[in-house]
Write an enzyme that holds these catalytic residues in place. Structure first.
Site, PDB file in Angstrom:
ATOM      1  N   HIS A 139      -1.259 -12.611 -13.287  1.00  0.00           N
ATOM      2  CA  HIS A 139       0.011 -11.882 -13.259  1.00  0.00           C
ATOM      3  C   HIS A 139       0.957 -12.393 -14.346  1.00  0.00           C
ATOM      4  CE1 HIS A 139       3.348  -9.698 -11.253  1.00  0.00           C
ATOM      5  NE2 HIS A 139       4.063 -10.703 -11.706  1.00  0.00           N
ATOM      6  N   GLU A 140       1.161 -13.708 -14.392  1.00  0.00           N
ATOM      7  CA  GLU A 140       2.098 -14.259 -15.381  1.00  0.00           C
ATOM      8  C   GLU A 140       1.583 -14.077 -16.799  1.00  0.00           C
ATOM      9  OE1 GLU A 140       5.017 -14.647 -14.478  1.00  0.00           O
ATOM     10  OE2 GLU A 140       4.700 -14.849 -12.325  1.00  0.00           O
ATOM     11  N   HIS A 183       2.302 -10.621 -18.014  1.00  0.00           N
ATOM     12  CA  HIS A 183       3.661 -10.481 -18.547  1.00  0.00           C
ATOM     13  C   HIS A 183       3.732 -10.930 -20.003  1.00  0.00           C
ATOM     14  CE1 HIS A 183       5.630  -9.102 -14.988  1.00  0.00           C
ATOM     15  NE2 HIS A 183       5.520 -10.240 -14.312  1.00  0.00           N
ATOM     16  N   HIS A 240       5.992  -5.092 -14.014  1.00  0.00           N
ATOM     17  CA  HIS A 240       5.515  -4.976 -12.640  1.00  0.00           C
ATOM     18  C   HIS A 240       4.997  -3.560 -12.397  1.00  0.00           C
ATOM     19  CE1 HIS A 240       8.137  -8.614 -11.539  1.00  0.00           C
ATOM     20  NE2 HIS A 240       6.872  -8.971 -11.659  1.00  0.00           N
ATOM     21  N   CYS A 241       3.947  -3.472 -11.620  1.00  0.00           N
ATOM     22  CA  CYS A 241       3.249  -2.213 -11.352  1.00  0.00           C
ATOM     23  C   CYS A 241       3.533  -1.761  -9.918  1.00  0.00           C
ATOM     24  CB  CYS A 241       1.744  -2.432 -11.561  1.00  0.00           C
ATOM     25  SG  CYS A 241       0.751  -0.946 -11.321  1.00  0.00           S
ATOM     26  N   CYS A 268      -2.763  -3.697  -7.659  1.00  0.00           N
ATOM     27  CA  CYS A 268      -2.806  -4.194  -9.036  1.00  0.00           C
ATOM     28  C   CYS A 268      -2.248  -5.614  -9.092  1.00  0.00           C
ATOM     29  CB  CYS A 268      -1.986  -3.289  -9.951  1.00  0.00           C
ATOM     30  SG  CYS A 268      -1.953  -3.832 -11.682  1.00  0.00           S
ATOM     31  N   CYS A 285      -4.960  -2.638 -12.514  1.00  0.00           N
ATOM     32  CA  CYS A 285      -5.284  -1.249 -12.203  1.00  0.00           C
ATOM     33  C   CYS A 285      -5.659  -0.567 -13.527  1.00  0.00           C
ATOM     34  CB  CYS A 285      -4.089  -0.553 -11.546  1.00  0.00           C
ATOM     35  SG  CYS A 285      -2.663  -0.308 -12.653  1.00  0.00           S
ATOM     36  N   CYS A 328      -2.657  -0.371 -16.071  1.00  0.00           N
ATOM     37  CA  CYS A 328      -2.314  -1.656 -16.690  1.00  0.00           C
ATOM     38  C   CYS A 328      -3.429  -2.140 -17.615  1.00  0.00           C
ATOM     39  CB  CYS A 328      -1.983  -2.695 -15.626  1.00  0.00           C
ATOM     40  SG  CYS A 328      -0.406  -2.363 -14.781  1.00  0.00           S
TER      41      CYS A 328
END
Length: 181
Positions: A132-133, A136, A142-143, A148, A167, A170
């Site tokens: 996640h990080e 970014h 953010h989704c 996701c 997803c 993304c």
């Protein structure tokens, strides 16, 4: 043409098995080299006595001062309870403009919540928050898809519900960004 590389900076002790799984996951998902490095860093400069937590923003700011290569994506891994301005706690934080991010292992562990240790949950949470990080750092936001990995985690439940993968939307955005390498 730029070539990105991911650096994992271990600012705490972590099991080699967990690191191997994390490194493999990130290499396969991002298709980039991942380099591990350990550092002993005194984080007391970021400690907030009143909150009994560490400022993720302060730690990132200090790391950013040492970063020289814009093509490097840095993920700092700490084992202290983090917070960010306006939030009670954070699992992680990223600054895409500097290419630095941070995650904390503390709240990813079952023991933090008074529950028995669960290695499987911990490894999955570690992969999700790291992905996640780093997402970014490639300018993914953010989704809205709860499955996701880029979905915002407001609680550990949110982290457990989402997958460790992007997803289709993304994934396509990441591919287009990396294509510009």
């Amino acid at each position: 043409m730029k070539k990105f590389k991911i650096f994992l900076f271990l600012l705490c002790e972590i099991n080699n098995k967990y690191l191997a799984e994390l490194k493999n996951h990130l290499q396969n998902l991002f298709g980039l080299d991942v380099e591990l490095t350990s550092h002993s860093v005194d984080l007391s400069f970021a400690y907030n006595e009143r909150r009994r937590q560490y400022s993720g923003e302060e730690i990132l700011r200090k790391a950013e001062k040492n970063k020289r290569n814009a093509n490097e994506k840095w993920l700092l891994i700490v084992d202290v309870d983090l917070y960010s301005s306006g939030l009670n706690f954070i699992f992680g934080l990223a600054n895409p403009y500097s290419g630095t991010s941070i995650i904390s292992l503390t709240r990813l562990r079952q023991q933090f919540y008074g529950k028995p240790e669960n290695e499987k949950f911990f490894i999955e949470r570690l992969k999700k928050e790291a992905t996640h990080e780093l997402g970014h750092l490639f300018y993914l936001s953010h989704c809205s898809d709860k499955k996701c990995v880029m979905h915002f985690s407001n609680s550990l439940y949110d982290t457990d519900v989402k997958s460790a993968y992007f997803c289709e939307r993304c994934k396509k955005l990441l591919f287009n960004i990396k294509k510009g390498e």
